[in-house]
Design a protein around this motif. Structure first.
Motif, PDB file in Angstrom:
ATOM      1  N   THR A  43      39.715  10.652  54.140  1.00 14.72           N
ATOM      2  CA  THR A  43      38.840   9.720  54.841  1.00 14.72           C
ATOM      3  C   THR A  43      37.500   9.658  54.134  1.00 14.72           C
ATOM      4  O   THR A  43      37.000  10.673  53.653  1.00 14.72           O
ATOM      5  N   THR A  44      36.921   8.465  54.079  1.00 15.86           N
ATOM      6  CA  THR A  44      35.592   8.296  53.475  1.00 15.86           C
ATOM      7  C   THR A  44      34.595   7.713  54.459  1.00 15.86           C
ATOM      8  O   THR A  44      33.431   7.525  54.112  1.00 15.86           O
ATOM      9  N   SER A  45      35.053   7.434  55.679  1.00 11.48           N
ATOM     10  CA  SER A  45      34.174   6.733  56.627  1.00 11.48           C
ATOM     11  C   SER A  45      33.917   7.538  57.895  1.00 11.48           C
ATOM     12  O   SER A  45      33.582   6.979  58.927  1.00 11.48           O
ATOM     13  N   HIS A  46      34.046   8.843  57.818  1.00 13.88           N
ATOM     14  CA  HIS A  46      33.816   9.676  59.001  1.00 13.88           C
ATOM     15  C   HIS A  46      32.325   9.754  59.316  1.00 13.88           C
ATOM     16  O   HIS A  46      31.470   9.435  58.478  1.00 13.88           O
ATOM     17  N   SER A  47      32.033  10.208  60.529  1.00  8.15           N
ATOM     18  CA  SER A  47      30.636  10.375  60.935  1.00  8.15           C
ATOM     19  C   SER A  47      29.927  11.356  60.020  1.00  8.15           C
ATOM     20  O   SER A  47      30.505  12.343  59.573  1.00  8.15           O
ATOM     21  N   SER A  48      28.670  11.112  59.753  1.00 12.91           N
ATOM     22  CA  SER A  48      27.905  12.013  58.891  1.00 12.91           C
ATOM     23  C   SER A  48      27.285  13.173  59.648  1.00 12.91           C
ATOM     24  O   SER A  48      26.869  14.154  59.040  1.00 12.91           O
ATOM     25  N   THR A  49      27.250  13.079  60.989  1.00 12.10           N
ATOM     26  CA  THR A  49      26.500  14.092  61.741  1.00 12.10           C
ATOM     27  C   THR A  49      27.259  14.758  62.877  1.00 12.10           C
ATOM     28  O   THR A  49      26.872  15.857  63.301  1.00 12.10           O
TER      29      THR A  49
END
Length: 344
Positions: A43-49
């Motif tokens: 995955t490359t679009s997961h949440s950053s926080t």
């Protein structure tokens, strides 16, 4: 699809005002061999926080080495990963090179529920919360949650049964859940875009995501035989790696349902026997040259050098199915019939 806090924590009283944990919820698990078995998804679009990882697990090893449970990251470097793993029998909650280490030890064969919740836009210890069997961990042998940073890795692999691409679980895992963009610190939780929940109900599709997201994971080095009905809801007996007897070696495999025992070696399946109803047990003996299967008090088992697993201590009882012998209060007799007729 919304997951209640009670489901995530896996225990009643994790939050107030919720129903008791339903022991019929978990129908299947998978066993993993500790060397290559896991499930993953890029995955490359997961949440950053924000992220929640949760699962049930049961160890089938006494190793104090690194044992991965769930992860989000790439490569074998800790600086690019977040997740939950064991090392030295202690639980690590981790992000980008910094680990918070719970003080308690994990070295028995029971089922545990683990939940880690990251909210990296918080400060200090609020960046990470860890719950074991529904109770928040407050006793840490090392606490670097304040150094978790402000984001996860931008390119990542979601993994179940491993972390760091080279640290695998030797044991069972059930109901793994990863919630993307959600956290306990931020309130109740729901299934965000990169969230998943696995129930392992389909042996031909072990990575099937049962959430509405359809974020299936790919099983690696696994097959239908890795599926198991041994779960926290219905605990099946397995060989107890902590209960070995004799001087000979014992090699366990297949989720500790298979034991290879050499001469003078022994292993115990330490399941509490029921005191009512009708019950039976089966063991498939691949080599019947001298299997010595039977029922016994664990404290009674021992090799005398002249008898077959016959302990001379009083108030101990052993029944061996291969020849019908009974050791009762230190006296060995063979007046009973053999119950072992061959492999099943």
């Amino acid at each position: 699809m919304v997951f209640s806090n009670n489901l995530l924590f896996g225990a009643a009283a994790a939050t107030s005002g919720v129903a008791a944990f339903d022991t019929t919820l978990i129908g299947n698990s998978v066993w993993l061999d500790g060397s290559a078995d896991d499930l993953d998804r890029s995955t490359t679009s997961h949440s950053s926080t924000e992220m929640v990882m949760a699962c049930w697990f049961q160890l089938t090893t006494t190793s104090t080495g690194n044992i991965g449970l769930m992860g989000l990251g790439t490569g074998a470097s800790g600086s690019t990963n977040a997740g939950l793993w064991l090392s030295g029998n202690k639980m690590y909650m981790y992000n980008i090179g910094n680990g918070a280490v719970a003080a308690q030890l994990f070295r028995d064969i029971g089922w545990y529920h683990i939940l880690g919740s990251w909210k990296l836009d918080e400060s200090g210890t609020n960046k990470g919360k860890l719950y074991i069997n529904g109770a928040e961990v407050t006793d840490w042998s090392s606490d670097l949650r304040g150094s978790f940073g402000t984001a996860f890795g931008s390119t990542a692999t979601q993994s179940v049964g491993s972390i760091f691409t080279n640290t695998f679980l030797n044991g069972y895992i059930a109901q793994p859940i990863m919630l993307d963009g959600q956290s306990i610190q931020g309130g109740d939780v729901a299934a965000g875009g990169n969230s998943f929940c696995l129930d392992f109900a389909n042996s031909s599709d072990l990575g099937n995501d049962i959430s509405s997201n359809n974020n299936d994971l790919t099983p690696n080095s696994m097959a239908a035989a890795n599926q198991s009905e041994n779960t926290p809801s219905k605990v099946y007996p397995i060989w107890n790696q902590l209960a070995r007897v004799g001087s000979g070696s014992v090699t366990l495999s297949e989720g500790n349902t298979k034991a290879v025992v050499v001469d003078n070696g022994g292993i115990v399946m330490s399941q509490t026997l029921p005191f009512s109803g009708l019950w039976y047990w089966e063991v498939d003996t691949a080599d019947q040259s001298f299997p010595g299967l039977g029922l016994a008090q664990q404290s009674a088992i021992g090799y005398t050098g002249t008898g077959v697993w016959a302990n001379s201590t009083a108030e101990t009882h052993i029944y061996q199915t291969y020849n019908g012998s009974v050791n009762n209060n230190g006296t060995l007799t063979s007046s009973y019939s053999s119950a072992q007729s061959g492999a099943v």
